[in-house]
Write an enzyme that holds these catalytic residues in place. Structure first.
Site, mmCIF file in Angstrom:
data_model
loop_
_atom_site.group_PDB
_atom_site.id
_atom_site.type_symbol
_atom_site.label_atom_id
_atom_site.label_comp_id
_atom_site.label_asym_id
_atom_site.label_seq_id
_atom_site.Cartn_x
_atom_site.Cartn_y
_atom_site.Cartn_z
ATOM 1 N N LYS A 121 0.810 -1.215 0.000
ATOM 2 C CA LYS A 121 0.000 0.000 0.000
ATOM 3 C C LYS A 121 0.845 1.268 0.000
ATOM 4 O O LYS A 121 0.493 2.255 -0.644
ATOM 5 C CB LYS A 121 -0.937 -0.005 1.208
ATOM 6 C CG LYS A 121 -2.045 -1.048 1.137
ATOM 7 C CD LYS A 121 -2.952 -0.934 2.340
ATOM 8 C CE LYS A 121 -4.150 -1.869 2.238
ATOM 9 N NZ LYS A 121 -3.772 -3.265 2.304
ATOM 10 N N GLU A 205 -2.982 6.215 8.404
ATOM 11 C CA GLU A 205 -3.678 7.206 7.583
ATOM 12 C C GLU A 205 -4.768 7.914 8.385
ATOM 13 O O GLU A 205 -5.273 7.386 9.375
ATOM 14 C CB GLU A 205 -4.344 6.535 6.370
ATOM 15 C CG GLU A 205 -3.382 6.000 5.352
ATOM 16 C CD GLU A 205 -4.101 5.395 4.171
ATOM 17 O OE1 GLU A 205 -3.457 5.248 3.132
ATOM 18 O OE2 GLU A 205 -5.307 5.070 4.288
ATOM 19 N N HIS A 240 -14.146 -3.698 8.647
ATOM 20 C CA HIS A 240 -13.462 -3.532 7.366
ATOM 21 C C HIS A 240 -13.653 -4.726 6.429
ATOM 22 O O HIS A 240 -12.962 -4.835 5.420
ATOM 23 C CB HIS A 240 -11.967 -3.272 7.578
ATOM 24 C CG HIS A 240 -11.686 -2.172 8.557
ATOM 25 N ND1 HIS A 240 -12.022 -0.857 8.317
ATOM 26 C CD2 HIS A 240 -11.144 -2.199 9.802
ATOM 27 C CE1 HIS A 240 -11.678 -0.119 9.364
ATOM 28 N NE2 HIS A 240 -11.156 -0.908 10.270
ATOM 29 N N ARG A 302 -6.054 -8.493 -8.887
ATOM 30 C CA ARG A 302 -6.698 -9.799 -9.049
ATOM 31 C C ARG A 302 -8.183 -9.598 -9.266
ATOM 32 O O ARG A 302 -8.673 -8.465 -9.243
ATOM 33 C CB ARG A 302 -6.481 -10.640 -7.789
ATOM 34 C CG ARG A 302 -6.921 -9.903 -6.521
ATOM 35 C CD ARG A 302 -6.943 -10.786 -5.311
ATOM 36 N NE ARG A 302 -7.097 -10.050 -4.066
ATOM 37 C CZ ARG A 302 -8.235 -9.582 -3.584
ATOM 38 N NH1 ARG A 302 -9.359 -9.746 -4.286
ATOM 39 N NH2 ARG A 302 -8.293 -8.941 -2.438
#
Length: 661
Positions: A121, A205, A240, A302
């Site tokens: 990421k 973040e 999540h 993917r």
């Protein structure tokens, strides 16, 4: 040259519903299908569907589905011309993609360079920034010390998200609201990242307020063409993890779609992307979707779990597109050729218990039934009689519905869920139905916090006993008991046995014959009463009202004389009480025995014999189905015994910690 001539055979390096999904398309195209399986999956549906199947190791994924060397050896020996990795496992492993190329086997996915560029990421965010794609403010660097990251979080401003750099599917992701919780959340995220992806590194973040999770399906070929296939909204999440996905996104405007689509295709072009990929954005949804309020999160290199909703609105088979692109064919269409029709929704049916914090559930599927009809698609990798094991993701099926409008699609989904029957492991079936019918989801603004804010209304907490379900099971149990008693009596053949006084059916010379029935309901002792009259039998349960006219209660016979009563998506286990079947551990421990909720790995112990603990204190962590489950003290006390060793396996129901007074 035809596709089959280029790729005559395909090895599916995955399991479950995605393996079945790939096999269906490959067989339609005329390809020979090759499955690989662990010992736990030797009798699985995808193994039965494939033209041939090869064992690759024991149940743990690291010793089977993540064993790249063994899978490649099977591919060479079986003569596979290509490998489809599905999603999860090796699907985003650049080394595996390279090894396939070196072995002369086509990898059905992007080049290894693209996987590497987007696989972490932090690196992905730095890369897309050069392509003018907006990213969420945060720290994406190499420093991983707890003090440094804590200071970074303070600079960013709480709340923050800690995310595993190699993560996905919510693994290694923790929202932190207060500085004092940061260190513990960081340690948990690092453990999950290491366990799931072999990489403990994280980034930090800013947590976007009113976040909407909107992703763009992109497709590229080896001829330089890149298009997007519209968006999917995946904002209905829990921890999540996506729960319901839909396409197109509610509230999407042509302006925002153009901006997001352009950003997604630019991100794909930046890495020379080939094949199916998904660019995920987080949008600030406080004022609806806006072209200046969305940020790049990550790119999944993917196929996605939720790809069927894109297939439903576009009419495209994304697996077929993957295979054609992998064979070197051009996409065959341009962006202007892609159209969308209607609305599609997908619900993820999991073996988990919403009433117990969504704890994953395992066990045999004693009954499994799905609806059929226009606009309904079921993607599953299991059938009745299969066992949901603790080794892999607990998904049972994806229920996908397509209709002309969003309301009609959600109506169709709710109806399909009401017609679905699952007996054995606990499931989120009732929770999904309530979610599909939730007014706030259907008509109001919603974001990734919708489920948490409405958790009580959605039934995801302990519910009252379903007395109607108990009554149905109790009548069935008594009917069987009477039948068995009568059969035994008549088999003796004596005049006494034929006497009405000897029939074990609760008959007595009274206006309303009645019978007490000791039951075990979801593991708890209850006394029911059955009364007979001219109108039939009636069950009463002290302290519980049984509504008249209840219907659609399905009964499934399980082991040890237990019936699973299925009513409105919930399951109640009912059996005749056996006074000799006593939980000796519970009796001896006086409520102080802390057991493993399911089979898994004991990854941490926080106490030792002699330690004083208080109610709610963390005692241990068990990892199962790729997630951590914290075991806490049920009461104040002193630790008298600790069983198990960190790193070792624990069985479901095994005691981990015992508390004395």
């Amino acid at each position: 040259m035809s596709l089959v001539a280029k790729l005559p055979s395909i090895l599916i390096a995955n399991r479950g519903e995605i393996a079945c999904r790939v096999i269906r398309t490959a067989r339609r195209l005329g390809m020979r299908t090759i499955a690989v399986h662990s010992d736990a999956d030797s009798e699985a549906l995808f193994v039965q569907m494939a033209d041939e199947a090869w064992r690759i190791g024991p149940a743990p994924a690291r010793e089977s589905y993540l064993d790249a060397e063994t899978i490649l050896a099977v591919a060479r020996e079986s003569g596979a011309s290509c490998i489809h990795p599905g999603y999860g496992f090796l699907s985003e492993n650049a080394d595996f993609a390279e090894a396939c190329a070196q072995a002369g086997i086509v990898f059905v996915g992007p080049p290894a360079s693209a996987i590497r560029a987007m696989g972490l990421k932090d690196a992905a965010k730095a890369l897309v920034e050069t392509a003018a794609v907006p990213v969420v403010p945060g720290y994406h660097g190499a420093e991983q010390g707890v003090e440094f990251l804590s200071e970074a979080a303070a600079r960013i401003g709480y709340p923050v998200l800690i995310k595993a750099v190699a993560g996905g599917g919510g693994k290694g992701m923790k929202k932190v609201d207060r500085p004092e919780d940061f260190a513990e959340a960081l340690a948990s995220a690092q453990r999950e990242g290491q366990s799931a992806f072999g990489d403990a590194r994280v980034l930090v973040e800013k947590y976007v307020l009113s976040p909407r999770h909107v992703e763009i399906q992109v497709f590229g070929d080896s001829h330089g063409n890149v298009v997007h296939l519209f968006e999917r909204d995946c904002s209905l999440q829990r921890r999540h993890q996506k729960v319901i996905e839909e396409a197109p996104a509610p509230g999407m405007t042509p302006e925002v779609r153009e901006a997001m689509g352009r950003a997604a295709t630019e991100a794909a072009r930046a890495v020379g992307y080939v094949g199916a990929g998904t660019v995920e954005f987080i949008a600030d949804g406080r004022d609806g979707l806006r072209p200046d309020r969305f940020y790049f999160m990550e790119m999944n290199t993917r196929l996605q779990v939720e790809h069927p909703v894109t297939e439903a609105i576009t009419g495209l088979d994304l697996v077929e597109l993957q295979l054609r692109v992998a064979a070197g064919e051009p996409l065959g269409f341009e962006q202007a050729d892609v159209t969308a029709t209607g609305h599609a929704v997908e619900a993820r049916l999991y073996a988990e218990d919403p009433e117990k914090g969504f704890l994953p559930s395992t066990g045999k599927l004693w009954a499994l039934q799905f609806p059929e009809g226009e606009g309904i698609r079921i993607d599953t990798g299991v059938e009745a009689g299969d066992v949901v094991t603790p080794f892999y993701d607990p998904m049972i099926a994806k229920v996908i519905c397509h209709a002309p409008t969003r309301d009609e699609a959600l109506d169709r989904l709710a109806q399909a869920l009401s017609q679905t029957v699952v007996a054995g492991p606990r499931t989120n079936l009732a929770f999904l139905k309530k979610l599909a019918e939730a007014e706030g989801f259907r008509s109001g603004p919603f974001d990734t916090g919708f489920i948490d804010r409405n958790i009580t209304a959605l039934g995801a907490e302990p519910q009252p006993l379903d007395a109607a379900a108990v009554a149905a099971a109790a009548l069935q149990l008594e009917e069987e008991r009477q039948a068995a008693g009568s059969a035994e009596a008549f088999s003796r053949g004596s005049a006494e046995a034929r006497s009405p006084w000897a029939v074990a059916d609760g008959f007595a010379l009274m206006p309303q014959p009645a019978l007490g029935l000791p039951l075990l309901i979801d593991g708890e002792r209850f006394d029911a009463r059955i009364e007979w009259s001219e109108d039939g039998a009636r069950v009463t349960l002290p302290g519980h009202e049984i509504a008249e006219g209840e219907h659609e209660i399905a009964l499934a016979r399980a082991e040890r004389g237990t019936y699973l009563a299925l009513h409105r998506g919930r399951q109640t286990a009912v059996a005749l009480f056996d006074p000799f079947a006593v939980d000796l551990d519970a009796a001896a421990g006086g409520g102080g025995v802390v057991k493993a909720p399911m089979h898994g790995k004991l990854i941490a112990l926080f106490v030792a014999p002699g330690d004083a603990v208080v109610k709610g204190q963390r005692l241990a962590i068990v990892e199962a189905m790729k997630m951590e489950h914290v075991l806490t003290a049920p009461r104040d006390g002193t630790v008298s015994e600790v069983a198990g060793v960190p790193g070792g396996q624990v069985a479901e129901g095994a005691r981990v910690v015992v508390l004395g007074e």
